[in-house]
Design an enzyme around this catalytic site. Structure first.
Site, PDB file in Angstrom:
ATOM      1  N   LYS A   1       0.840  -1.207   0.000  1.00 51.91           N
ATOM      2  CA  LYS A   1       0.000   0.000   0.000  1.00 51.91           C
ATOM      3  C   LYS A   1       0.873   1.255   0.000  1.00 51.91           C
ATOM      4  O   LYS A   1       0.669   2.168  -0.791  1.00 51.91           O
ATOM      5  CB  LYS A   1      -0.916   0.024   1.243  1.00 51.91           C
ATOM      6  CG  LYS A   1      -1.957  -1.072   1.260  1.00 51.91           C
ATOM      7  CD  LYS A   1      -2.895  -0.936   2.440  1.00 51.91           C
ATOM      8  CE  LYS A   1      -2.213  -1.119   3.779  1.00 51.91           C
ATOM      9  NZ  LYS A   1      -1.589  -2.434   3.989  1.00 51.91           N
ATOM     10  N   THR A   2       1.846   1.274   0.916  1.00 49.44           N
ATOM     11  CA  THR A   2       2.706   2.457   0.993  1.00 49.44           C
ATOM     12  C   THR A   2       3.544   2.577  -0.269  1.00 49.44           C
ATOM     13  O   THR A   2       3.777   3.678  -0.777  1.00 49.44           O
ATOM     14  CB  THR A   2       3.576   2.383   2.264  1.00 49.44           C
ATOM     15  OG1 THR A   2       2.713   2.194   3.386  1.00 49.44           O
ATOM     16  CG2 THR A   2       4.384   3.649   2.477  1.00 49.44           C
TER      17      THR A   2
ATOM     18  N   ASP B   1      -2.094   7.774   3.689  1.00 41.17           N
ATOM     19  CA  ASP B   1      -1.676   6.425   4.124  1.00 41.17           C
ATOM     20  C   ASP B   1      -2.345   6.111   5.465  1.00 41.17           C
ATOM     21  O   ASP B   1      -2.724   7.026   6.199  1.00 41.17           O
ATOM     22  CB  ASP B   1      -0.141   6.393   4.281  1.00 41.17           C
ATOM     23  CG  ASP B   1       0.397   4.953   4.224  1.00 41.17           C
ATOM     24  OD1 ASP B   1      -0.411   4.013   4.078  1.00 41.17           O
ATOM     25  OD2 ASP B   1       1.627   4.773   4.317  1.00 41.17           O
ATOM     26  N   GLU B   2      -2.486   4.830   5.771  1.00 44.64           N
ATOM     27  CA  GLU B   2      -3.060   4.376   7.056  1.00 44.64           C
ATOM     28  C   GLU B   2      -4.420   5.042   7.317  1.00 44.64           C
ATOM     29  O   GLU B   2      -4.703   5.496   8.431  1.00 44.64           O
ATOM     30  CB  GLU B   2      -2.110   4.702   8.221  1.00 44.64           C
ATOM     31  CG  GLU B   2      -0.689   4.201   8.039  1.00 44.64           C
ATOM     32  CD  GLU B   2      -0.487   2.759   8.477  1.00 44.64           C
ATOM     33  OE1 GLU B   2      -1.473   2.115   8.910  1.00 44.64           O
ATOM     34  OE2 GLU B   2       0.659   2.275   8.340  1.00 44.64           O
TER      35      GLU B   2
ATOM     36  N   GLN C   1      -5.947  -3.306  10.618  1.00 40.17           N
ATOM     37  CA  GLN C   1      -4.861  -2.642  11.334  1.00 40.17           C
ATOM     38  C   GLN C   1      -5.321  -1.360  12.013  1.00 40.17           C
ATOM     39  O   GLN C   1      -4.519  -0.493  12.323  1.00 40.17           O
ATOM     40  CB  GLN C   1      -3.710  -2.333  10.375  1.00 40.17           C
ATOM     41  CG  GLN C   1      -3.020  -3.578   9.853  1.00 40.17           C
ATOM     42  CD  GLN C   1      -1.794  -3.236   9.021  1.00 40.17           C
ATOM     43  OE1 GLN C   1      -0.824  -2.706   9.518  1.00 40.17           O
ATOM     44  NE2 GLN C   1      -1.855  -3.540   7.735  1.00 40.17           N
TER      45      GLN C   1
ATOM     46  N   ARG D   1       4.624  -7.401  11.038  1.00 39.56           N
ATOM     47  CA  ARG D   1       5.826  -6.577  10.834  1.00 39.56           C
ATOM     48  C   ARG D   1       6.995  -7.462  10.400  1.00 39.56           C
ATOM     49  O   ARG D   1       8.017  -6.986   9.932  1.00 39.56           O
ATOM     50  CB  ARG D   1       6.246  -5.841  12.133  1.00 39.56           C
ATOM     51  CG  ARG D   1       5.278  -4.852  12.740  1.00 39.56           C
ATOM     52  CD  ARG D   1       4.788  -3.831  11.775  1.00 39.56           C
ATOM     53  NE  ARG D   1       3.534  -4.277  11.184  1.00 39.56           N
ATOM     54  CZ  ARG D   1       3.077  -3.843  10.011  1.00 39.56           C
ATOM     55  NH1 ARG D   1       3.733  -2.978   9.303  1.00 39.56           N
ATOM     56  NH2 ARG D   1       1.931  -4.305   9.526  1.00 39.56           N
TER      57      ARG D   1
END
Ligand code: ATP
Ligand code: MG
Length: 684
Positions: free
Chosen positions: A43-44, A230-231, A261, A609
């Site tokens: 995504k990032t 983002d996020e 998340q 992660r």
């Protein structure tokens, strides 16, 4: 159009290693776009490639692209990635930052619209607390009954919902809210008088300006041809509204996120922003990314299985492009200390295999958990850094305790003298300290001796004299306790905390921060037991700082799971998976099933992660909130799929006398059945 874009894209190196769905996301440049995808699906990466693409394709100038993330670290990372692709062309990307930094920039330009001057100051939490305390004092509100931090959290909640005092209605359910609302009114007024803003104001004021000044709003809606976030799952109501205003003209908003998340509901994040995106932004294109490029198959299966226990989720497929990799390690330890030893042993094994410390992270649920690891790492000389937190021995309350002990140990320790002579308050203010300093320097005295002499000569104000004298007498008494009465160093600190009024100072102001401080001091007392005497303990502390100074390069990363959002590491250690700690008791008590699901999402963030392996552990005993407690394995452990897990080290130190465990042990019905016992039975 898309076809043409795709053809053009092939010329760009940075787009060549994207998969089809990612390319689609990068090339869909007109209209609202939501990218919904699991962890590690790029995504990032898509977001940064998209910024580059917009600029390369000359769809907008760099200063017409607004890119928003949550933390400064993430913004920095984004900037680096884009700069790497665009090189010189990235110059002018001046609207890439956090919600707060971008809002501050806008607000400085139009501060007058909310009654501020453009040089307004942004106050931090300490200042906020001080302000609230003053208000409470003026209004005779007892801060022991109503903690400033609590007041601030309620006010922050209102600000996150976009509510100024005049729009806020106190809830009837919470009887405290009426009083807090009255404080909120004064607080906002005082901020204006001080020409200041708190963090919440930055966004709130911007939204107010957009809402009430079409001309100002026009400047930004015309300018921002593209907006990227983002996020997005962690945005709150006011941030959602802020974005909504800014997209009014061009409507080219692209948000990426993962509902699994979402871990900031306690800070007002509204998953609704994410789930109802296509209702707010008509004609939204939704793209899903289903390939994970970060983690091995085992890691992904474990994370996916765990999160599947949440009822409240969109649900998505995620397949990895990686091999199955090692099984996820699940370790049980006798206590927190053994857990730290076990983890450090594992880290040393990784080092022998030429892995870099920078690629290893320990992610904890609560920041106090880092202490045990710090102790261990200091002992074996393993360099570490704490991301988003203060190292144990650098925490203010710990430094205060150490300063007391140092001064007792040697009377020439002027730095320590200065640090604690007026903590707790003894009417020895800055001016008096300056006087003592000047006098001592002139006569080559230590500050302690200088202060004594000044009192002797009657050169100190009576009120200060009283406080200073009692402090000096106490120091002498404690020195005597230690060297003549031979009171041990742990007991000594307890006496100091008591007699100096330090404990009382923390206990009198009951708020979360002070509770944490007391907690940390308890941890310190436990740590001190490891040493024979005061000298060896102080030596250890001195070393703690010097070891750290020596190592600038490679370090193990310690942080909370919250702080690890968006980051990735080869090896991730997840210690302390015990009921009460993780899932955290408070989350469940305060928010029931919703709280539990948020904790589970946090576990999902933690596991995902990891690139190569995740190592989960729990311990049977833990020093927690001042007591040794038997712990139960986290319920999340039972939710992990057996086939992807390797259980070992369950009987570390099984020869230890006080740790005899009978594997045939049957648990009687109705007895407290620790999760780990259930667990051991299961794996037999
Ligand atoms: P998170 O949900 O944790 O924020 P994310 O979806 O933002 O994750 P990224 O951090 O963008 O994921 O990417 C995860 C990793 O996968 C990174 O190391 C990235 O470079 C890599 N990656 C992403 N897409 C690809 C691709 N198409 N080919 C190779 N590697 C990729
Ligand atoms: Mg990301």
């Amino acid at each position: 159009m898309i076809y043409n874009d795709k053809l053009k894209m092939l010329n760009f190196e940075y787009l060549k290693n994207l998969n089809d769905a990612q390319k689609k996301a990068v090339s869909h440049l007109s209209g609202p776009l939501l990218i919904v995808a699991g962890a590690g699906s790029g995504k990032t990466k898509v977001l940064t490639s998209r910024i580059a693409h917009i600029i390369k394709q000359k769809k907008a100038y760099p200063n017409q692209v607004l890119s928003v993330t949550f933390t400064n670290k993430a913004a920095q990372e984004m900037q680096n990635r884009v700069s790497k692709i665009l090189k010189k062309e990235a110059i002018g990307l001046s609207w890439l930052g956090t919600f707060h930094s971008i809002s501050a920039k806008i607000l400085r330009r139009h501060a007058g619209a909310v009654g501020l001057n453009s040089n307004f100051s942004i106050i931090d939490q300490n200042d906020q607390v001080r302000l609230i305390k003053n208000i409470c004092k003026d209004r005779n509100i007892d801060i022991k009954q109503l903690a400033p931090k609590y007041i601030l959290s309620v006010i922050d909640g209102w600000k996150n919902k976009g509510l100024y005092p005049n729009k806020t209605i106190a809830s009837k359910k919470n009887i405290l809210e009426k009083g807090i609302l009255a404080i909120y009114k004064i607080y906002q007024k005082k901020l204006l008088d001080l020409n200041a803003c708190d963090f919440g104001d930055l966004i709130l004021h911007c939204v107010y300006i957009f809402e009430n000044n079409n001309d100002i709003l026009g400047i930004y809606t015309n300018n921002f041809k593209y907006i990227l976030v983002d996020e997005y799952q962690d945005t709150n109501f006011i941030q959602g509204k802020w974005l909504n205003f800014l997209t009014k003209k061009h409507r080219n908003i692209c948000c990426v996120g993962d509902d699994d998340q979402s871990i900031y509901s306690w800070r007002g994040a509204e998953i609704k922003n994410f789930l109802e995106f296509d209702k707010v932004y008509k004609d939204t294109k939704i793209i899903r990314l289903e390939k994970n490029y970060r983690s091995t198959q085992n890691i992904l299966e474990v994370a996916s299985k765990l999160i599947s226990h949440n009822q409240n989720r969109v649900g998505k497929n995620l397949v990895t492009t990686m091999e199955s990799g090692d099984l996820i390690k699940l370790n049980c330890y006798k206590n927190g200390k053994d857990e730290a030893i076990g983890v450090s042993d594992e880290i040393e094994k990784k080092l022998k295999k030429k892995n870099s410390l920078n690629d290893i992270a320990i992610l904890v649920r609560a920041i106090f958990q880092t202490r045990e690891f710090e102790e261990r790492f200091l002992k074996i000389g393993l360099p570490y850094r704490i991301i988003g937190g203060t190292k144990f021995y650098e925490r203010a309350e710990i430094k205060d305790c150490i300063a007391y002990l140092r001064l007792i140990y040697q009377n020439k320790d002027d730095l320590s003298f200065e640090r604690i002579v007026n903590v707790p308050k003894r009417s020895v203010g800055d001016t008096s300290i300056k006087e003592i300093n000047k006098f001592s320097k002139k006569n080559s005295f230590s500050l302690e001796n200088g202060a004594k002499k000044l009192i002797e000569l009657n050169l100190i104000k009576p009120k200060t004299k009283l406080g200073l004298n009692s402090f000096l007498n106490l120091i002498s008494k404690w020195r005597n306790d230690y060297s003549i009465k031979k009171i041990n160093h742990v007991k000594l600190l307890q006496i100091v905390l008591d007699e100096s009024g330090y404990s009382a100072m923390l206990k009198n102001k009951k708020d979360l921060e002070n509770e944490n401080r007391l907690e940390n001091i308890k941890e310190l007392l436990v740590a001190m037991k490891e040493f024979d005497d005061l000298a060896s303990f102080l030596e250890h502390v001195a070393l703690a700082t010097s070891i750290d100074q020596k190592w600038d390069g490679e370090k193990v990363n310690l942080m909370t799971m919250h702080a690890s959002k968006g980051l990735e590491f080869d090896f991730v250690f997840l210690p302390g998976w015990e009921e009460g700690l993780f899932p955290h008791q408070k989350s469940i008590e305060e928010n029931g099933d919703k709280g539990l699901e948020e904790e589970r999402r946090l576990a999902y963030v933690g596991i995902t992660r990891a690139k190569k392996n995740a190592l989960i552990s729990f311990s049977l005993n833990r020093f927690y909130q001042g007591n040794w407690i038997d712990s139960m394995a986290s319920r999340f452990i039972n939710e992990l799929p057996e086939k992807n897990i390797e259980k070992n080290n369950f009987f570390e130190e099984k020869n230890d006398e006080d740790f005899e465990f009978n594997q045939d042990f049957e648990i009687e019905e109705g007895t407290k059945s620790p999760g780990w016992l259930r667990y051991l039975k299961k794996i037999k």
